[in-house]
Design a protein around this motif. Structure first.
Motif, mmCIF file in Angstrom:
data_model
loop_
_atom_site.group_PDB
_atom_site.id
_atom_site.type_symbol
_atom_site.label_atom_id
_atom_site.label_comp_id
_atom_site.label_asym_id
_atom_site.label_seq_id
_atom_site.Cartn_x
_atom_site.Cartn_y
_atom_site.Cartn_z
ATOM 1 N N GLU A 96 46.425 74.787 24.385
ATOM 2 C CA GLU A 96 45.735 75.628 25.351
ATOM 3 C C GLU A 96 46.220 75.271 26.751
ATOM 4 O O GLU A 96 46.483 74.095 27.038
ATOM 5 N N PRO A 97 46.341 76.261 27.638
ATOM 6 C CA PRO A 97 46.740 75.948 29.014
ATOM 7 C C PRO A 97 45.761 74.967 29.651
ATOM 8 O O PRO A 97 44.548 75.084 29.487
ATOM 9 N N LEU A 98 46.299 74.012 30.366
ATOM 10 C CA LEU A 98 45.484 72.958 30.962
ATOM 11 C C LEU A 98 44.320 73.512 31.766
ATOM 12 O O LEU A 98 43.178 73.061 31.618
ATOM 13 N N PHE A 99 44.583 74.503 32.601
ATOM 14 C CA PHE A 99 43.549 74.970 33.514
ATOM 15 C C PHE A 99 42.556 75.932 32.864
ATOM 16 O O PHE A 99 41.624 76.390 33.519
ATOM 17 N N ASP A 100 42.755 76.206 31.564
ATOM 18 C CA ASP A 100 41.759 76.984 30.817
ATOM 19 C C ASP A 100 40.737 76.088 30.118
ATOM 20 O O ASP A 100 39.745 76.590 29.576
ATOM 21 N N ILE A 101 40.986 74.780 30.119
ATOM 22 C CA ILE A 101 40.095 73.855 29.419
ATOM 23 C C ILE A 101 39.023 73.377 30.399
ATOM 24 O O ILE A 101 39.342 72.849 31.465
ATOM 25 N N PRO A 102 37.751 73.566 30.070
ATOM 26 C CA PRO A 102 36.688 73.142 30.991
ATOM 27 C C PRO A 102 36.647 71.626 31.153
ATOM 28 O O PRO A 102 36.998 70.881 30.232
ATOM 29 N N VAL A 103 36.232 71.193 32.333
ATOM 30 C CA VAL A 103 36.103 69.768 32.614
ATOM 31 C C VAL A 103 34.775 69.517 33.313
ATOM 32 O O VAL A 103 34.162 70.428 33.872
ATOM 33 N N GLU A 104 34.350 68.269 33.250
ATOM 34 C CA GLU A 104 33.202 67.818 34.037
ATOM 35 C C GLU A 104 33.745 67.163 35.300
ATOM 36 O O GLU A 104 34.433 66.132 35.231
ATOM 37 N N GLN A 105 33.481 67.768 36.441
ATOM 38 C CA GLN A 105 33.999 67.230 37.689
ATOM 39 C C GLN A 105 33.039 66.171 38.211
ATOM 40 O O GLN A 105 31.946 66.472 38.688
ATOM 41 N N VAL A 106 33.459 64.912 38.124
ATOM 42 C CA VAL A 106 32.626 63.794 38.541
ATOM 43 C C VAL A 106 32.664 63.633 40.053
ATOM 44 O O VAL A 106 31.660 63.338 40.689
ATOM 45 N N SER A 107 33.823 63.822 40.640
ATOM 46 C CA SER A 107 33.987 63.744 42.084
ATOM 47 C C SER A 107 35.175 64.610 42.451
ATOM 48 O O SER A 107 35.789 65.246 41.595
ATOM 49 N N GLU A 108 35.519 64.592 43.738
ATOM 50 C CA GLU A 108 36.643 65.417 44.191
ATOM 51 C C GLU A 108 37.933 65.043 43.483
ATOM 52 O O GLU A 108 38.792 65.883 43.257
ATOM 53 N N ARG A 109 38.066 63.764 43.110
ATOM 54 C CA ARG A 109 39.328 63.304 42.549
ATOM 55 C C ARG A 109 39.180 62.672 41.166
ATOM 56 O O ARG A 109 40.035 61.914 40.740
ATOM 57 N N TYR A 110 38.097 62.978 40.480
ATOM 58 C CA TYR A 110 37.919 62.385 39.156
ATOM 59 C C TYR A 110 37.184 63.379 38.271
ATOM 60 O O TYR A 110 36.167 63.951 38.677
ATOM 61 N N GLU A 111 37.710 63.595 37.067
ATOM 62 C CA GLU A 111 37.090 64.538 36.150
ATOM 63 C C GLU A 111 37.195 64.030 34.728
ATOM 64 O O GLU A 111 38.014 63.168 34.417
ATOM 65 N N ILE A 112 36.353 64.567 33.874
ATOM 66 C CA ILE A 112 36.340 64.198 32.461
ATOM 67 C C ILE A 112 36.576 65.453 31.627
ATOM 68 O O ILE A 112 35.958 66.499 31.865
ATOM 69 N N MET A 113 37.475 65.343 30.685
ATOM 70 C CA MET A 113 37.763 66.443 29.762
ATOM 71 C C MET A 113 37.373 66.024 28.356
ATOM 72 O O MET A 113 37.749 64.935 27.906
ATOM 73 N N ARG A 114 36.610 66.884 27.677
ATOM 74 C CA ARG A 114 36.285 66.675 26.264
ATOM 75 C C ARG A 114 36.776 67.899 25.518
ATOM 76 O O ARG A 114 36.325 69.019 25.768
ATOM 77 N N HIS A 115 37.721 67.684 24.597
ATOM 78 C CA HIS A 115 38.412 68.830 24.017
ATOM 79 C C HIS A 115 38.893 68.483 22.615
ATOM 80 O O HIS A 115 39.239 67.329 22.328
ATOM 81 N N GLY A 116 38.899 69.481 21.730
ATOM 82 C CA GLY A 116 39.471 69.285 20.412
ATOM 83 C C GLY A 116 38.560 69.745 19.293
ATOM 84 O O GLY A 116 37.483 70.307 19.510
ATOM 85 N N GLY A 117 39.033 69.481 18.056
ATOM 86 C CA GLY A 117 38.374 70.012 16.884
ATOM 87 C C GLY A 117 37.420 69.087 16.182
ATOM 88 O O GLY A 117 36.922 69.419 15.096
ATOM 89 N N GLY A 118 37.166 67.899 16.726
ATOM 90 C CA GLY A 118 36.164 67.019 16.150
ATOM 91 C C GLY A 118 36.699 65.940 15.230
ATOM 92 O O GLY A 118 35.917 65.188 14.640
ATOM 93 N N GLY A 119 38.020 65.825 15.077
ATOM 94 C CA GLY A 119 38.597 64.814 14.190
ATOM 95 C C GLY A 119 38.862 63.499 14.885
ATOM 96 O O GLY A 119 38.077 63.060 15.731
ATOM 97 N N ASP A 120 39.989 62.872 14.538
ATOM 98 C CA ASP A 120 40.333 61.555 15.086
ATOM 99 C C ASP A 120 40.368 61.593 16.609
ATOM 100 O O ASP A 120 40.870 62.536 17.226
ATOM 101 N N LEU A 121 39.869 60.514 17.219
ATOM 102 C CA LEU A 121 39.677 60.467 18.670
ATOM 103 C C LEU A 121 40.853 59.779 19.366
ATOM 104 O O LEU A 121 41.331 58.738 18.920
ATOM 105 N N THR A 122 41.299 60.379 20.438
ATOM 106 C CA THR A 122 42.291 59.779 21.337
ATOM 107 C C THR A 122 41.720 59.782 22.743
ATOM 108 O O THR A 122 41.196 60.800 23.203
#
Length: 333
Positions: A96-122
């Motif tokens: 998926e295009p990077l900018f189509d994936i939703p993120v949690e914006q923690v601050s102006e310069r830090y964000e968290i992305m949670r993405h995928g199908g639920g299997g093995d974690l990276t």
């Protein structure tokens, strides 16, 4: 009082000075929690370097024209020129295009992305960074498309492992000051990765890097870098390094790829542009600081170099930032 010859730095010190100027600016970090299957397509990030640390699990890195590379836990990868690339959990995973994936914006310069199908974690920490200083830009320009460090010597591996663990802990905990800690640690990782490349890559013995290592041309570059405001000439530089004018001119051009005076003009302009973005000094003062006898001469040279007058650069500096909302002009999320 007798004239004392000016001591010149050893070639390794000149490289060290350039590495010292590799200060990350405009940094954005994304901590990603990725569950298989997953795939991310990163577009071109012009003028930016991507930094990827795999803190747990593994993933595949794909760059057009090269074989996919497996990135293991504890690996460090730089993509110095911001070329498009893809990251996947496995070869068959859709991207998926990077900018189509939703993120949690923690601050102006830090964000968290949670993405995928639920299997093995990276877990990964992905940084997007910029280098302001012209020396850093020169060095980065010679780096390969992908610089990957997976195998370190024993001594390096010990502190690298500790550094990666600290990055991982800071990224997971998000404690106060965590962004600052991660940014400073990333400085160290980038410099260490480049040092590793400098020690082993044949390409590191070419161009500007080879010129820094050359006894005479390296000395001349040190003079230009440290005193760009002086009224240098090919003859005066040749005298300083103990060469004839013609021999010095030919050697400088052969190693650096441009004449000494053209290099000096470019160096001055890049420093001036960086200075304008950071200060409100009058243009007349900036002109003298970088070796121009008048504001008018400085403005003409600046416009020739960048296509706009220096005042435009100063105005734009208030508007340009690399934030989570859009990475250097990328679409807002």
């Amino acid at each position: 009082m007798p004239n004392v010859p000016r001591p010149f730095p050893a070639p390794s010190d000149l490289l060290g000075e350039s590495l010292h100027l590799l200060r990350l600016t405009g940094t954005l970090y994304c901590r990603a929690e990725l569950t298989a299957p997953w795939g991310i397509e990163v577009p071109a990030l012009d003028g930016l370097m991507a930094l990827l640390v795999v803190t747990s699990g593994h993933c595949l890195l794909e760059v057009d024209g090269a074989e996919p590379r497996l990135l293991r836990q504890g690996s460090l990868t730089l993509i110095p020129h911001g070329i498009p690339h893809r990251l996947r959990s496995d070869p068959g995973a859709d991207v998926e295009p990077l900018f189509d994936i939703p993120v949690e914006q923690v601050s102006e310069r830090y964000e968290i992305m949670r993405h995928g199908g639920g299997g093995d974690l990276t877990h990964t920490t992905y940084g997007v960074v910029h280098f302001d200083h012209v020396a850093a830009q020169r060095l980065v320009a010679q780096l390969p498309e992908v610089l990957h460090i997976d195998a370190w010597d024993e001594d390096t591996a010990n502190w690298l492992s500790s550094t990666l663990r600290l990055i991982s802990r800071e990224a997971l905990a998000l404690r106060p000051g965590g962004e600052t800690v991660i940014t400073r640690l990333a400085d160290i990782l980038v410099v260490q990765a480049i040092r590793s490349w400098l020690d082993s890559a044949p390409e590191a013995n070419r161009g500007w890097l080879a010129a820094l290592r050359d006894e005479q041309v390296g000395q001349a570059l040190a003079l230009l870098h440290r005193a760009p405001e002086r009224q240098w000439s090919v003859a005066s530089l040749a005298r300083e390094v103990g060469m004839s004018r013609s021999a010095f001119s030919a050697r400088f051009t052969d190693l650096v790829g441009e004449s000494a005076m053209r290099y000096l003009a470019h160096w001055r302009m890049q420093l001036a542009r960086m200075h304008l973005r950071r200060t409100s000094e009058p243009l007349s003062v900036v002109a003298r600081r970088f070796g121009y006898q008048s504001e008018a001469a400085f403005c003409r040279a600046f416009k020739r170099a960048f296509g706009v007058p220096p005042g435009n650069i100063r105005q734009a500096s208030d508007e340009v930032s690399l934030t989570a909302r859009g990475w250097d002009g990328a679409p807002a999320r």
